[in-house]
Design an enzyme around this catalytic site. Structure first.
Site, PDB file in Angstrom:
ATOM      1  N   ASP A 122       0.821  -1.203   0.000  1.00 40.09           N
ATOM      2  CA  ASP A 122       0.000   0.000   0.000  1.00 40.09           C
ATOM      3  C   ASP A 122       0.860   1.261   0.000  1.00 40.09           C
ATOM      4  O   ASP A 122       2.065   1.216   0.248  1.00 40.09           O
ATOM      5  CB  ASP A 122      -0.913   0.024   1.237  1.00 40.09           C
ATOM      6  CG  ASP A 122      -2.020  -1.017   1.150  1.00 40.09           C
ATOM      7  OD1 ASP A 122      -2.413  -1.339   0.028  1.00 40.09           O
ATOM      8  OD2 ASP A 122      -2.484  -1.486   2.203  1.00 40.09           O
TER       9      ASP A 122
ATOM     10  N   LYS B 145      -3.743   3.327  -1.806  1.00 38.71           N
ATOM     11  CA  LYS B 145      -5.013   4.054  -1.772  1.00 38.71           C
ATOM     12  C   LYS B 145      -4.808   5.396  -1.093  1.00 38.71           C
ATOM     13  O   LYS B 145      -4.115   5.500  -0.091  1.00 38.71           O
ATOM     14  CB  LYS B 145      -6.073   3.280  -0.995  1.00 38.71           C
ATOM     15  CG  LYS B 145      -6.404   1.899  -1.546  1.00 38.71           C
ATOM     16  CD  LYS B 145      -7.519   1.288  -0.724  1.00 38.71           C
ATOM     17  CE  LYS B 145      -7.833  -0.130  -1.185  1.00 38.71           C
ATOM     18  NZ  LYS B 145      -6.792  -1.059  -0.752  1.00 38.71           N
TER      19      LYS B 145
ATOM     20  N   MET C 109      -8.767   7.742  10.199  1.00 34.97           N
ATOM     21  CA  MET C 109      -9.264   8.423   8.993  1.00 34.97           C
ATOM     22  C   MET C 109     -10.195   9.585   9.331  1.00 34.97           C
ATOM     23  O   MET C 109     -11.222   9.789   8.693  1.00 34.97           O
ATOM     24  CB  MET C 109      -9.994   7.416   8.076  1.00 34.97           C
ATOM     25  CG  MET C 109      -9.103   6.296   7.582  1.00 34.97           C
ATOM     26  SD  MET C 109      -9.970   4.968   6.702  1.00 34.97           S
ATOM     27  CE  MET C 109     -10.711   4.073   8.067  1.00 34.97           C
TER      28      MET C 109
END
Length: 479
Positions: free
Chosen positions: A249, A271, A384
Site C-alpha cells: 500500500d 489508496k 481516517m
C-alpha cells in the site's frame, strides 16, 4: 581457529559446578537443559537454584572444592572470584583430562560456553573466544530474528521421514530433494503451525520423487506496524525476505520495503482518500492469480490487517478460490501511535475501555453508534478522521461529551517526523488547521490525553531529508 567448536553429549552424564552464586545457577541451568546431572560444591546456594527446571537433578555435595569431587565427572564449570582458587580447580580438571570452563577467566578454560540459539535439535552457537562476549551476544540476537523457533519442529519432521527418503530417493538425489523440501511450502507450513498439512505435502513429494512439483503459491497477509521498522515482528520479517512478489500500500514505509527480498517483484496498490489506485476487488483477485501462478505473495499492509485494513475481505476471496494463506498480525495504529505519543489508551483512573472507530465521511456524515462511543470513562481512537474533524468533535459534544474533553491528533506517529497536537473537543479542529496537518493522522479523545505532558517520552528530531523519505503511517491510519 583458537577453539574447535564442538557439541558435548551430556545426557545422563555427571557434571560438577564449583560455586553457588546466581551466575553459577545460570550455568547449572545450561547443563540441566543438556540432560546432565549436576553436583555443586559451594558453602551456600543462591535462591535461583531452587527455581531451576529439573532441580531434582542437582545436589550440593560439599561446601568447597576437593579434588576427589572430580571422579566420574564429564565436565566442570567453575564460578569463582578468587583467581587462585579457580586455578586450583582448573588445574585439577586438566590433569584428569576433564573439560573445564572457568567463568570470566578464558586463560583457565579448556572449553568456553558460547552464546546459544536453541532450536533443538538445531543448535547455533556464537563465540568470540572469550574476547568480546558482548559482541557475541549481539550477533546471537541478530541471528535470533532470522531463525524461527519452529526450526526445531522442521528438523524433527525431517528426522521422522529420514528412513523413508533413504528408501525412496536415490543417494545422488537426496541432497537436492531435502533442499527442495526446506525451500518449499512444507517448511512454511511447519513454521505457521500446520504440521499435518506439511506431512501430507512431504508424503506426496516422497511418492513422486525429487521431481515433485513444489511450486504451489501462497499468500502472506502481513501487518507492517505503524511505520517504524523497529516495530516489525520476527515472523513478518522472515516472510518479507522470502516472498516472490510484494503487493503493498501507499503508506508502507520505504525503510520497511527495503527489508523485503531484494529481487522480489513489487506491485503498488496504494489508496488515498477518494482515489484508489487499484479497486479492492481487483486486489483480491490479483492475490488469487499470483498464488495460482505458484508465487509466494506478500500482501504487506501497515498497522494490523484486521483493523480497518480490509484484510478480512482479502482472505474471504482467498478462501473462496482455495488459495492457502497465513496472517501475521502487526502493531495497529492505535497501540503504536498512542504509545509513542505518551498517551496510554487505558488507565485505572481515566479510562476502563477503548473504542476504535473510523472517521471516514460518507455524504458528509458519519454512520456511528454515538451513544456507545461518547462515554466519559472510555478512550476513543479515530482512524481516517482528519477531513471530518470539525464534524466529529461537534457530534461527540452533541452526544454527551463536554467541550473541554481532552483530545489529541497525531501525525506521522512512531516516525522521526511525529507531531502531536493536544487540546480539547472545542479547540482541536482549529489547532489542527493552524498546524497544517495532513493525513495520515490518528485522533485520540478522552481523559487519558491529560497524561501526555507527563508521559511523553518520545521526542523525535525533525530532519528534512529523513522526513521526505520516511513513510507516513500504516494503511489503518489513513487520515
Amino acid at each position: 581457529m583458537n577453539y574447535l567448536p564442538i557439541f558435548l553429549d551430556l545426557r545422563d552424564r555427571h557434571c560438577l559446578v564449583v560455586g553457588g552464586s546466581e551466575t553459577a545457577a545460570r550455568k547449572t541451568e545450561l547443563l540441566l537443559r543438556a540432560g546432565a546431572r549436576v553436583d555443586v560444591a559451594a558453602p551456600d546456594l543462591h535462591e535461583g537454584f531452587a527455581r531451576l527446571p529439573h532441580a531434582e537433578r542437582v545436589a550440593r555435595v560439599a561446601d568447597a572444592f576437593r579434588p576427589e569431587l572430580l571422579e566420574g565427572k564429564d565436565a566442570v564449570i567453575v564460578v569463582e572470584e578468587d583467581a587462585t582458587a579457580a586455578k586450583l580447580v582448573a588445574d585439577a580438571a586438566r590433569t584428569r583430562h576433564i573439560p573445564v570452563n572457568v567463568a570470566d577467566k578464558p586463560a583457565l578454560c579448556s572449553f568456553i560456553l558460547p552464546s546459544i540459539i536453541d532450536r533443538s535439535p538445531i543448535m547455533v552457537a556464537v563465540s568470540s573466544g572469550g574476547e568480546s562476549p558482548v559482541l557475541a551476544r549481539m550477533l546471537r540476537a541478530r541471528l535470533e530474528t532470522l531463525i524461527p523457533a519452529a526450526y526445531g519442529r522442521l528438523s524433527a519432521l525431517a528426522s521422522r521421514y529420514k528412513d523413508r527418503v533413504r528408501d525412496a530417493i536415490k543417494p545422488e538425489q537426496r541432497r537436492a530433494f531435502w533442499e527442495k523440501v526446506f525451500l518449499s511450502p512444507v517448511a512454511e507450513m511447519v513454521f505457521s503451525g500446520r504440521d499435518a498439512e506439511a506431512e501430507t505435502q512431504l508424503d506426496a513429494m516422497i511418492r513422486e520423487g525429487a521431481q515433485h512439483d513444489i511450486s504451489r503459491g501462497e499468500v502472506y497477509l502481513v501487518g507492517a506496524g505503524p511505520g517504524n521498522p523497529d516495530l516489525l515482528t520476527f515472523r513478518a520479517l522472515r516472510l518479507m525476505q522470502q516472498a516472490d512478489v510484494i503487493v503493498y500500500d501507499r503508506l508502507v514505509s520505504p525503510p520497511i520495503l527495503d527489508m523485503c527480498r531484494r529481487d522480489a517483484e513489487r506491485i503498488y496498490v496504494g489508496k488515498e482518500r477518494d482515489d484508489h489506485a487499484v479497486p479492492q476487488e481487483e486486489i483480491n483477485l490479483m492475490l488469487v492469480r499470483l498464488a495460482k501462478e505458484g508465487k509466494r505473495t506478500l500482501r504487506l499492509k501497515g498497522g494490523d490487517p484486521f483493523i480497518f485494513g480490509r484484510g478480512g475481505e482479502e482472505i474471504e476471496t482467498l478462501v473462496e478460490h482455495g488459495v492457502p494463506f497465513q496472517v501475521v498480525p502487526g502493531i495497529t495504529a492505535a497501540a503504536g501511535v498512542a504509545s509513542y505519543a505518551g498517551i496510554p489508551l487505558t488507565h485505572r483512573d481515566y479510562a476502563q475501555s477503548v473504542a476504535f472507530v473510523t472517521g471516514h465521511l460518507k455524504e458528509n456524515t458519519f454512520n456511528l453508534n454515538w451513544e456507545g462511543i461518547a462515554r466519559q470513562d472510555q478512550t476513543i481512537v479515530i482512524y481516517m478522521g482528519l477531513k471530518g474533524l470539525p464534524l466529529l468533535c461537534e457530534a461527540l459534544i452533541k452526544h454527551g461529551l463536554t467541550p473541554d474533553t481532552p483530545a489529541a491528533i497525531v501525525q506521522h506517529g512512531t516516525l522521526p517526523t511525529q507531531r502531536v497536537i493536544t487540546g480539547d473537543l472545542r479547540s482541536l479542529p482549529t489547532l489542527a488547521e493552524e498546524a497544517r496537518l495532513k493525513p495520515p493522522t490518528l485522533i485520540i479523545v478522552g481523559n487519558v490525553v491529560r497524561l501526555r505532558e507527563k508521559l511523553g517520552w518520545y521526542q523525535p528530531q525533525l530532519h528534512g531529508e529523513q522526513g521526505h523519505r520516511t513513510p507516513l503511517e500504516a494503511p489503518d491510519q489513513l487520515g
